[in-house]
Design a protein around this motif. Sequence first.
Motif, mmCIF file in Angstrom:
data_model
loop_
_atom_site.group_PDB
_atom_site.id
_atom_site.type_symbol
_atom_site.label_atom_id
_atom_site.label_comp_id
_atom_site.label_asym_id
_atom_site.label_seq_id
_atom_site.Cartn_x
_atom_site.Cartn_y
_atom_site.Cartn_z
ATOM 1 N N CYS A 54 66.904 31.600 75.775
ATOM 2 C CA CYS A 54 66.660 32.894 76.489
ATOM 3 C C CYS A 54 67.141 32.957 77.863
ATOM 4 O O CYS A 54 67.103 31.928 78.682
ATOM 5 C CB CYS A 54 65.360 33.313 76.533
ATOM 6 S SG CYS A 54 64.584 33.289 74.745
ATOM 7 N N ASN A 160 56.003 23.438 77.067
ATOM 8 C CA ASN A 160 55.926 25.077 77.231
ATOM 9 C C ASN A 160 54.305 25.621 76.660
ATOM 10 O O ASN A 160 54.492 26.921 76.492
ATOM 11 C CB ASN A 160 56.895 25.942 76.803
ATOM 12 C CG ASN A 160 57.361 25.587 75.458
ATOM 13 O OD1 ASN A 160 56.565 25.137 74.608
ATOM 14 N ND2 ASN A 160 58.522 26.157 74.859
ATOM 15 N N CYS A 242 57.344 29.076 78.659
ATOM 16 C CA CYS A 242 58.193 30.002 77.611
ATOM 17 C C CYS A 242 57.737 31.485 78.208
ATOM 18 O O CYS A 242 56.861 31.988 77.959
ATOM 19 C CB CYS A 242 57.776 29.672 76.087
ATOM 20 S SG CYS A 242 58.387 30.910 74.965
ATOM 21 N N ILE A 243 58.875 31.867 78.750
ATOM 22 C CA ILE A 243 58.593 33.062 79.554
ATOM 23 C C ILE A 243 58.487 34.264 78.671
ATOM 24 O O ILE A 243 57.804 35.300 78.767
ATOM 25 C CB ILE A 243 59.807 33.368 80.647
ATOM 26 C CG1 ILE A 243 61.111 33.150 79.865
ATOM 27 C CG2 ILE A 243 59.646 32.677 81.932
ATOM 28 C CD1 ILE A 243 62.439 33.574 80.818
HETATM 29 S S1 SF4 Z 1 61.175 28.252 75.302
HETATM 30 FE FE1 SF4 Z 1 60.788 30.516 75.042
HETATM 31 S S2 SF4 Z 1 62.056 31.380 76.861
HETATM 32 FE FE2 SF4 Z 1 62.854 29.369 76.449
HETATM 33 S S3 SF4 Z 1 64.379 29.590 74.750
HETATM 34 FE FE3 SF4 Z 1 62.397 29.346 73.722
HETATM 35 S S4 SF4 Z 1 61.541 31.221 73.218
HETATM 36 FE FE4 SF4 Z 1 63.044 31.492 74.934
#
Ligand code: SF4
Lengths: 288, 189
Positions: A54, A160, A242-243
């Motif tokens: 992302c 995360n 994980c934004i």
């Molecule tokens: S950790 Fe979260 S923000 Fe990062 S790529 Fe995976 S889903 Fe997207």
Amino acid sequence: MGTHIYKINPEFRDIMPKEIIDLEENATWSDTTDKRGIKELPETKELLEEHSLCAGCPEAAALRYVLAALPKPEDTVIVNSTGCTSLMFPHIALHTVHSLFGNQNAVATGIKRVLDWRFPDIEKDVVVLAGDGATVDIGLDYTLQSFFRQENITTICFDNEVYANTGGQESGATPKGQVFKMAPTGKKFEKVKMWELAVTSGCHYSMNMTASAPKAVAKAVREAIFVARYLGPTFLNIYTPCILEIGLNANEGLREMKEQDKERFAAFKFVSPEAEELLAKLKEEGRL
Amino acid sequence: MANQGPAYYSPYPTAVYEGIITPPEGKALLLTKVVDEETAMREVARVMLTSENATIFPGPQVLYGYNEEAKKKAKLIKEMSEVLNAKMIPMYDYRPKYPKIDAEVEINPNHPNLTIWHNNIKAAIFIGVHCHYANVALKIVRCETDCYTIAMCGLSGHEDAMATLRDMHSHELEKFIKIAREVKSELKL
Ligand code: SF4
Ligand SMILES: Cc1ncc(C[n+]2csc(CCOP(=O)(O)OP(=O)(O)O)c2C)c(N)n1
Ligand SMILES: [Mg+2]
């Protein structure tokens, strides 16, 4: 292995894409520089070409710091596991091995042992890089067993606090009370302090940190790899929020990490006395 | 297909299912037939010289000068491209390209058909591509395009190519170039 394997034969130079020429001319390897580090990120060719995470995902930034800090990239094998991290691995210009989810420390063990047997005169580093689901949850057994056995590998957990790639389930690293799309009632028990378990289980170097300060990440990676190379297992737990799952925008990852520098990811650093001695010696020799 | 057992896992009608296997030592494969190496070399040269947009796809084993044989082969492949009037498009590594490859100037084993479609390539030589990726690429090309594929392999060859020349080291490449020159003059090209 030396960097000569990247030298393009002159007959083909004119047909090679620019990024491959750049990799040969402008990437840093252990025989082209004494000290690799994040300071070279803006100037040199990076080992991560592109990624499909992302936009704004801190995992991508953290991986760039890790790659820039590898002391000997051409002799490093990175073992990863399924998860968002694994989306970046096919784009790295290094040896990477994708292992079955959770098995990464077992796979890394085998690779490291075979490399030592096959190349007794070359220092080869094996680095595990996997998510918290793989490291602290489904793969916890393999992670800890590799610490117990004193394997010479560095384990880096991109924590995360969620199974991100599968859409938001809680893992052992999720904090108590946290609600996710697929954990609607909230986590019932405390976040597992993996960095402390690592110490109890025999790691010579263990840290808990966020990826908010690139220099600090690079330093930890370098030290952990050297300690793993000469002494035994090392562990880094790095917060890469994980934004997407916690509802932040692409530009809010850094702020989130900075806030957590004082909370769940307040700095924890354990260095065994032998590792202290080793690091001091390496510093004296100018290798750190 | 999926119900026909493990051999049919592949979505592509691969050559082995049609009974085609790699040639024995000293021989070559032309479509479904095992033939003498020289016969195959002549035919391969003819196909390359007479097909539209004939292209050579050199892989990592010849693109990078990691040993003396690779350096020698690089010179010979360049010479071969001149003799065959063939373009060269590199398969420089096997990382999937994200978000998409530039099909004009590169080829990737995970979607080789894109490069072949884009450049309308009717005959191609794969050389210096590691076997497992050559196997993937050749199967896809075989199924998705009408390109005549030629595997110049350092080991035992690839049944999914239309023509396979096995044990192609620099000595055999020299032999091929000599034959290609002869064919070229016979064809008055
Ligand atoms: S950790 Fe979260 S923000 Fe990062 S790529 Fe995976 S889903 Fe997207
Ligand atoms: C053996 C196996 N079990 C389960 C899965 C499904 N799976 C894919 S990614 C993933 C979650 C990964 O979570 P984490 O390790 O925290 O990495 P993140 O995506 O959060 O970076 C799971 C459970 C799998 N691919 N393989
Ligand atoms: Mg996770």
